[in-house]
Design a protein around this motif. Sequence first.
Motif, PDB file in Angstrom:
ATOM      1  N   LYS A 146     -95.640   8.736   3.457  1.00 54.18           N
ATOM      2  CA  LYS A 146     -94.427   8.550   2.653  1.00 54.18           C
ATOM      3  C   LYS A 146     -94.642   9.044   1.228  1.00 54.18           C
ATOM      4  O   LYS A 146     -93.791   9.724   0.648  1.00 54.18           O
ATOM      5  CB  LYS A 146     -94.023   7.077   2.638  1.00 54.18           C
ATOM      6  N   ALA A 147     -95.807   8.739   0.651  1.00 49.66           N
ATOM      7  CA  ALA A 147     -96.103   9.196  -0.709  1.00 49.66           C
ATOM      8  C   ALA A 147     -96.189  10.719  -0.767  1.00 49.66           C
ATOM      9  O   ALA A 147     -95.700  11.335  -1.724  1.00 49.66           O
ATOM     10  CB  ALA A 147     -97.413   8.569  -1.178  1.00 49.66           C
ATOM     11  N   ILE A 148     -96.773  11.315   0.239  1.00 48.77           N
ATOM     12  CA  ILE A 148     -96.876  12.778   0.268  1.00 48.77           C
ATOM     13  C   ILE A 148     -95.501  13.416   0.414  1.00 48.77           C
ATOM     14  O   ILE A 148     -95.180  14.395  -0.267  1.00 48.77           O
ATOM     15  CB  ILE A 148     -97.820  13.247   1.398  1.00 48.77           C
ATOM     16  N   SER A 149     -94.666  12.828   1.296  1.00 45.05           N
ATOM     17  CA  SER A 149     -93.335  13.400   1.477  1.00 45.05           C
ATOM     18  C   SER A 149     -92.494  13.269   0.211  1.00 45.05           C
ATOM     19  O   SER A 149     -91.692  14.158  -0.107  1.00 45.05           O
ATOM     20  CB  SER A 149     -92.629  12.749   2.667  1.00 45.05           C
ATOM     21  N   LYS A 150     -92.661  12.199  -0.541  1.00 42.56           N
ATOM     22  CA  LYS A 150     -91.943  12.041  -1.806  1.00 42.56           C
ATOM     23  C   LYS A 150     -92.389  13.078  -2.827  1.00 42.56           C
ATOM     24  O   LYS A 150     -91.588  13.603  -3.583  1.00 42.56           O
ATOM     25  CB  LYS A 150     -92.161  10.660  -2.382  1.00 42.56           C
ATOM     26  N   SER A 151     -93.695  13.352  -2.850  1.00 42.53           N
ATOM     27  CA  SER A 151     -94.205  14.302  -3.833  1.00 42.53           C
ATOM     28  C   SER A 151     -93.807  15.749  -3.489  1.00 42.53           C
ATOM     29  O   SER A 151     -93.783  16.598  -4.375  1.00 42.53           O
ATOM     30  CB  SER A 151     -95.724  14.210  -3.929  1.00 42.53           C
ATOM     31  N   LEU A 152     -93.466  16.012  -2.247  1.00 40.16           N
ATOM     32  CA  LEU A 152     -93.071  17.358  -1.843  1.00 40.16           C
ATOM     33  C   LEU A 152     -91.579  17.614  -2.066  1.00 40.16           C
ATOM     34  O   LEU A 152     -91.139  18.762  -1.966  1.00 40.16           O
ATOM     35  CB  LEU A 152     -93.421  17.602  -0.370  1.00 40.16           C
ATOM     36  N   ARG A 153     -90.796  16.605  -2.318  1.00 40.72           N
ATOM     37  CA  ARG A 153     -89.352  16.779  -2.514  1.00 40.72           C
ATOM     38  C   ARG A 153     -89.038  17.445  -3.812  1.00 40.72           C
ATOM     39  O   ARG A 153     -89.514  17.563  -4.776  1.00 40.72           O
ATOM     40  CB  ARG A 153     -88.636  15.438  -2.474  1.00 40.72           C
TER      41      ARG A 153
END
Length: 85
Positions: free
Chosen positions: A78-85
Amino acid sequence: MTDKQHPGVEETAVAREELYATLAQLRDRLDYAQRIDDAAERAKVRIAEERRERPLVFVAGVAAAAAVAGLAVWGVAKAISKSLR
């Protein structure tokens, strides 16, 4: 010649034995790879005993560990997906 003619020979032998004993103790204390292997072996034995003696507690523990691991992976993803947005 006997040791009576050279009194330092006996003292040297005693000192050498003490040194070897000290080195053996240090080797045992500083051999971290062996200590880790020993700890892992003890953990395996404890886990096997727990599994044999109390199977329901063992299954509950495995399920809890799997849940914690799953939550950790989900949180990282979830943290990685947030940082990729």
